[in-house]
Motif scaffolding. Sequence first.
Motif, PDB file in Angstrom:
ATOM      1  N   VAL A   1      -1.228  -5.891  -7.652  1.00 53.04           N
ATOM      2  CA  VAL A   1      -1.323  -4.440  -7.448  1.00 53.04           C
ATOM      3  C   VAL A   1      -2.708  -3.952  -7.878  1.00 53.04           C
ATOM      4  CG1 VAL A   1      -0.361  -2.175  -8.034  1.00 53.04           C
ATOM      5  CG2 VAL A   1       1.164  -4.120  -7.742  1.00 53.04           C
ATOM      6  N   GLY A   2      -3.214  -4.509  -8.974  1.00 55.10           N
ATOM      7  CA  GLY A   2      -4.561  -4.158  -9.431  1.00 55.10           C
ATOM      8  C   GLY A   2      -5.607  -4.490  -8.364  1.00 55.10           C
ATOM      9  N   GLU A   3      -5.447  -5.653  -7.773  1.00 57.47           N
ATOM     10  CA  GLU A   3      -6.338  -6.105  -6.704  1.00 57.47           C
ATOM     11  C   GLU A   3      -6.291  -5.132  -5.522  1.00 57.47           C
ATOM     12  OE1 GLU A   3      -5.127 -10.037  -5.547  1.00 57.47           O
ATOM     13  OE2 GLU A   3      -6.638 -10.091  -3.953  1.00 57.47           O
ATOM     14  N   LEU A   4      -5.076  -4.708  -5.214  1.00 58.17           N
ATOM     15  CA  LEU A   4      -4.867  -3.763  -4.124  1.00 58.17           C
ATOM     16  C   LEU A   4      -5.596  -2.447  -4.406  1.00 58.17           C
ATOM     17  CD1 LEU A   4      -3.266  -3.243  -1.503  1.00 58.17           C
ATOM     18  CD2 LEU A   4      -1.345  -2.503  -2.926  1.00 58.17           C
ATOM     19  N   ARG A   5      -5.538  -1.996  -5.637  1.00 62.87           N
ATOM     20  CA  ARG A   5      -6.212  -0.751  -6.001  1.00 62.87           C
ATOM     21  C   ARG A   5      -7.721  -0.890  -5.884  1.00 62.87           C
ATOM     22  NH1 ARG A   5      -6.630   0.558 -10.777  1.00 62.87           N
ATOM     23  NH2 ARG A   5      -5.452  -1.102 -11.794  1.00 62.87           N
ATOM     24  N   GLU A   6      -8.221  -2.050  -6.320  1.00 64.05           N
ATOM     25  CA  GLU A   6      -9.675  -2.208  -6.376  1.00 64.05           C
ATOM     26  C   GLU A   6     -10.289  -2.575  -5.032  1.00 64.05           C
ATOM     27  OE1 GLU A   6     -10.070  -4.870  -9.706  1.00 64.05           O
ATOM     28  OE2 GLU A   6      -9.161  -3.308 -10.959  1.00 64.05           O
ATOM     29  N   THR A   7      -9.569  -3.385  -4.249  1.00 64.29           N
ATOM     30  CA  THR A   7     -10.169  -3.886  -3.014  1.00 64.29           C
ATOM     31  C   THR A   7      -9.529  -3.330  -1.755  1.00 64.29           C
ATOM     32  OG1 THR A   7      -8.676  -5.759  -2.775  1.00 64.29           O
ATOM     33  CG2 THR A   7     -10.590  -6.074  -4.201  1.00 64.29           C
TER      34      THR A   7
ATOM     35  N   LEU B   1       0.847   3.734 -12.839  1.00 60.85           N
ATOM     36  CA  LEU B   1       1.262   2.760 -13.855  1.00 60.85           C
ATOM     37  C   LEU B   1       0.304   1.580 -13.888  1.00 60.85           C
ATOM     38  CD1 LEU B   1       5.148   2.658 -13.378  1.00 60.85           C
ATOM     39  CD2 LEU B   1       3.906   3.558 -15.344  1.00 60.85           C
ATOM     40  N   SER B   2      -0.136   1.163 -12.695  1.00 59.89           N
ATOM     41  CA  SER B   2      -1.072   0.043 -12.609  1.00 59.89           C
ATOM     42  C   SER B   2      -2.409   0.432 -13.239  1.00 59.89           C
ATOM     43  CB  SER B   2      -1.260  -0.364 -11.145  1.00 59.89           C
ATOM     44  OG  SER B   2      -2.351  -1.243 -11.016  1.00 59.89           O
ATOM     45  N   GLU B   3      -2.875   1.646 -12.948  1.00 60.63           N
ATOM     46  CA  GLU B   3      -4.127   2.119 -13.549  1.00 60.63           C
ATOM     47  C   GLU B   3      -4.041   2.131 -15.072  1.00 60.63           C
ATOM     48  OE1 GLU B   3      -5.956   5.196 -10.189  1.00 60.63           O
ATOM     49  OE2 GLU B   3      -4.510   5.926 -11.656  1.00 60.63           O
TER      50      GLU B   3
ATOM     51  N   ASP C   1       3.086 -10.643 -14.698  1.00 62.82           N
ATOM     52  CA  ASP C   1       1.627 -10.560 -14.603  1.00 62.82           C
ATOM     53  C   ASP C   1       1.110 -10.823 -13.188  1.00 62.82           C
ATOM     54  OD1 ASP C   1       1.290  -9.896 -17.238  1.00 62.82           O
ATOM     55  OD2 ASP C   1       1.267 -11.994 -17.909  1.00 62.82           O
ATOM     56  N   THR C   2       1.715 -11.806 -12.501  1.00 67.56           N
ATOM     57  CA  THR C   2       1.241 -12.143 -11.155  1.00 67.56           C
ATOM     58  C   THR C   2       1.300 -10.938 -10.229  1.00 67.56           C
ATOM     59  OG1 THR C   2       2.334 -14.253 -11.553  1.00 67.56           O
ATOM     60  CG2 THR C   2       1.452 -13.871  -9.347  1.00 67.56           C
ATOM     61  N   ILE C   3       2.433 -10.266 -10.254  1.00 65.82           N
ATOM     62  CA  ILE C   3       2.603  -9.102  -9.377  1.00 65.82           C
ATOM     63  C   ILE C   3       1.660  -7.980  -9.826  1.00 65.82           C
ATOM     64  CG2 ILE C   3       4.239  -7.372  -8.539  1.00 65.82           C
ATOM     65  CD1 ILE C   3       5.255  -9.959  -7.605  1.00 65.82           C
ATOM     66  N   ALA C   4       1.605  -7.747 -11.143  1.00 62.60           N
ATOM     67  CA  ALA C   4       0.760  -6.671 -11.664  1.00 62.60           C
ATOM     68  C   ALA C   4      -0.702  -6.892 -11.262  1.00 62.60           C
ATOM     69  CB  ALA C   4       0.896  -6.585 -13.181  1.00 62.60           C
ATOM     70  N   THR C   5      -1.142  -8.145 -11.332  1.00 68.84           N
ATOM     71  CA  THR C   5      -2.514  -8.464 -10.937  1.00 68.84           C
ATOM     72  C   THR C   5      -2.745  -8.140  -9.466  1.00 68.84           C
ATOM     73  OG1 THR C   5      -2.448 -10.263 -12.531  1.00 68.84           O
ATOM     74  CG2 THR C   5      -4.253 -10.293 -10.943  1.00 68.84           C
TER      75      THR C   5
ATOM     76  N   ARG D   1      10.124   0.453  -4.949  1.00 71.00           N
ATOM     77  CA  ARG D   1      10.770   1.485  -4.152  1.00 71.00           C
ATOM     78  C   ARG D   1      11.692   2.347  -5.023  1.00 71.00           C
ATOM     79  NH1 ARG D   1      11.512  -2.072  -0.045  1.00 71.00           N
ATOM     80  NH2 ARG D   1       9.674  -1.564   1.172  1.00 71.00           N
ATOM     81  N   GLU D   2      12.262   1.725  -6.056  1.00 65.85           N
ATOM     82  CA  GLU D   2      13.240   2.456  -6.863  1.00 65.85           C
ATOM     83  C   GLU D   2      12.628   3.091  -8.111  1.00 65.85           C
ATOM     84  OE1 GLU D   2      16.359  -0.364  -7.509  1.00 65.85           O
ATOM     85  OE2 GLU D   2      16.968  -0.316  -5.402  1.00 65.85           O
ATOM     86  N   THR D   3      11.333   2.952  -8.260  1.00 64.77           N
ATOM     87  CA  THR D   3      10.688   3.526  -9.437  1.00 64.77           C
ATOM     88  C   THR D   3      10.311   4.980  -9.172  1.00 64.77           C
ATOM     89  OG1 THR D   3       9.843   1.368 -10.093  1.00 64.77           O
ATOM     90  CG2 THR D   3       8.695   3.293 -10.975  1.00 64.77           C
ATOM     91  N   ALA D   4      10.653   5.841 -10.121  1.00 64.02           N
ATOM     92  CA  ALA D   4      10.401   7.273  -9.913  1.00 64.02           C
ATOM     93  C   ALA D   4       8.937   7.630 -10.167  1.00 64.02           C
ATOM     94  CB  ALA D   4      11.308   8.099 -10.814  1.00 64.02           C
ATOM     95  N   GLU D   5       8.309   6.963 -11.142  1.00 59.89           N
ATOM     96  CA  GLU D   5       6.902   7.247 -11.429  1.00 59.89           C
ATOM     97  C   GLU D   5       6.004   6.570 -10.398  1.00 59.89           C
ATOM     98  OE1 GLU D   5       5.601   7.059 -15.787  1.00 59.89           O
ATOM     99  OE2 GLU D   5       7.585   6.147 -15.803  1.00 59.89           O
TER     100      GLU D   5
END
Length: 582
Positions: free
Chosen positions: A70-76, A50-52, A64-68, A41-45
């Motif tokens: 977000v990646g899953e969210l993007r793909e699925t 960023l995930s892409e 890594d757990t969270i980043a993964t 919420r506080e990230t400007a970019e």
Amino acid sequence: MAPLRNGEIADLFDLLGDLYELDGAVVYRVLAYRKAAKRFRETAESVWTLSEQGRLTELDDIGDTIATKVGELRETGTMQALEKLRGRVPESLVELVRLPGLGAKTARKLWQELEITTLAELEAAARDGRLRELPGFGERKEQQLLAQLEAGAAPRKRVFRLDQALELARTVLEPLRAHPACERADEAGSLRRRAESVGDVDVIAASADGPALTAWLVAQPFVAEVIGQGATKASILTHNGVQLDLRVVPLASYGNLLQHFTGSKGHNVRMREDAQRRGMSVSEWGIEDTETGEVFRTPDEDEVYRHLGYEPIPPELREDNGELELARRGALPELVELGDLRGDLHMHTDWSDGKHSLLDLVEAARAHGHEYIAVTDHSAGVGMGIGLEADGVRRQIEAVQRVRETLDDGFALLAGCEVDIMGDGSLYLPDDVLAELDWVVASLHVAQRQAPDRITKRLLAAAEHPCVDVIGHPSGRLIGEREGYEFDVEAIVAACAANGTFIEINAQPHRLDLRPAHARLALAAGVKLVISTDAHRLAAIDYQELGVFMARRAGATKDDVANTRPLAELAALRKPGRAVRA
Ligand SMILES: [Zn+2]
Ligand SMILES: [Zn+2]
């Protein structure tokens, strides 16, 4: 799928955290998701981008757990963990968890023992007197909850804090002012008045080429969505879900328009009425002499006030609190400024829950230009295994003494403590330990849900204690989360005045406590304020600015704030026997 905005991704992670908690997951996991949501919420970019780019773990709190995920969210389009939980836990329970004063543990009990999963079912059960059967509930709590629900208690709203709004405004204003077509630009609205939280961010610019500026805005990297774009106006949503409106106006009326769009509404209405009585008609475009028809326009906002017979009024005071009458007489207070502050009297180190060492803090404070600081780590009364017992406090006093001996440039280091005001009004540390300290902040962290009269009694006892220098974050409010406990502000202020106890304006952006309305009461009673950062990390040293804004909203002058003084002069304001040994 279409990219999600930061706020939307954050909502999903909050949901994940809430559902895990309802499912009985271990606490650290729940906290990790909530922290991630807050960070997004506080990230400007754009978090999505960023995930892409595989850069998400560059953000604080994102592993890594969270980043993964977000990646899953993007793909699925979703997250497996979320779908699994949705199968196990009714999602409507989340509304219950987000009610003020009702946590996941209780919500889980309501669901499993009474089969309550929605707000409507909860209200019905409270009305039927079925909640009191639950262990730990009782009739009083049932009645409280019912009153709350009937008063329309809604799940917590997300607010955009002042520090976040300021940061966004700076991100926009700096390049905007450098744009060749831009002659002037400022933030307006409640942000310019430095309100503790804002709904959206208003920016106004002077230019002869409006389309160039609105086109510039919508192309900026912080823009997630364009709500509207015209020749003189553009509205966008940022990646963290904040609306920003840009208005482009001609330079000739810039002062009039800036004054108009800064508000507040109440201030402007009173000013217009007053002008009418004096034969002038004020609009956002100019001030018309009703007899001659002549219109006064100016690029300079101060001239608007002068033309109407006032001295210029600082935006922080424009809340219709009598400022126009004062300005008419030339009697506005000369407000305290950031540069007036000489030290910081509430700071934490890794002796309690601060992130840095004592030495690092001292170095940072000196580099910042402070003349003095007080190290005020928590007493153990705060709970959660965080603070110091009496022997720990004594050891820290010795450690402070050792550092002090290395200081030869006049910088003063005070050994202090943030001592807890316990449920019965006593202080967590014995008096003889408190008497050894150079500076004592007394704060209320535990048993915040007591009835107002009990809270008042505890704060009174602290204010009257001979070793307490200042009451820390007096109302316990957390902006956007809780209002803070109720207490008799006037009684506390009177006790502080009678005993020579200072009252803190805590500059943590989620606290900003004492709030300005209460700070006004304190000033009227003759109490001196102390503006403190309550820093837990070095970057927080800069929060003093936010505290200064609150003090200015309260109409405080340099003299009203104790830590604008050199330490020796500050000592003269203290309780008898509370001299500084530094
Ligand atoms: Zn505290
Ligand atoms: Zn603190």
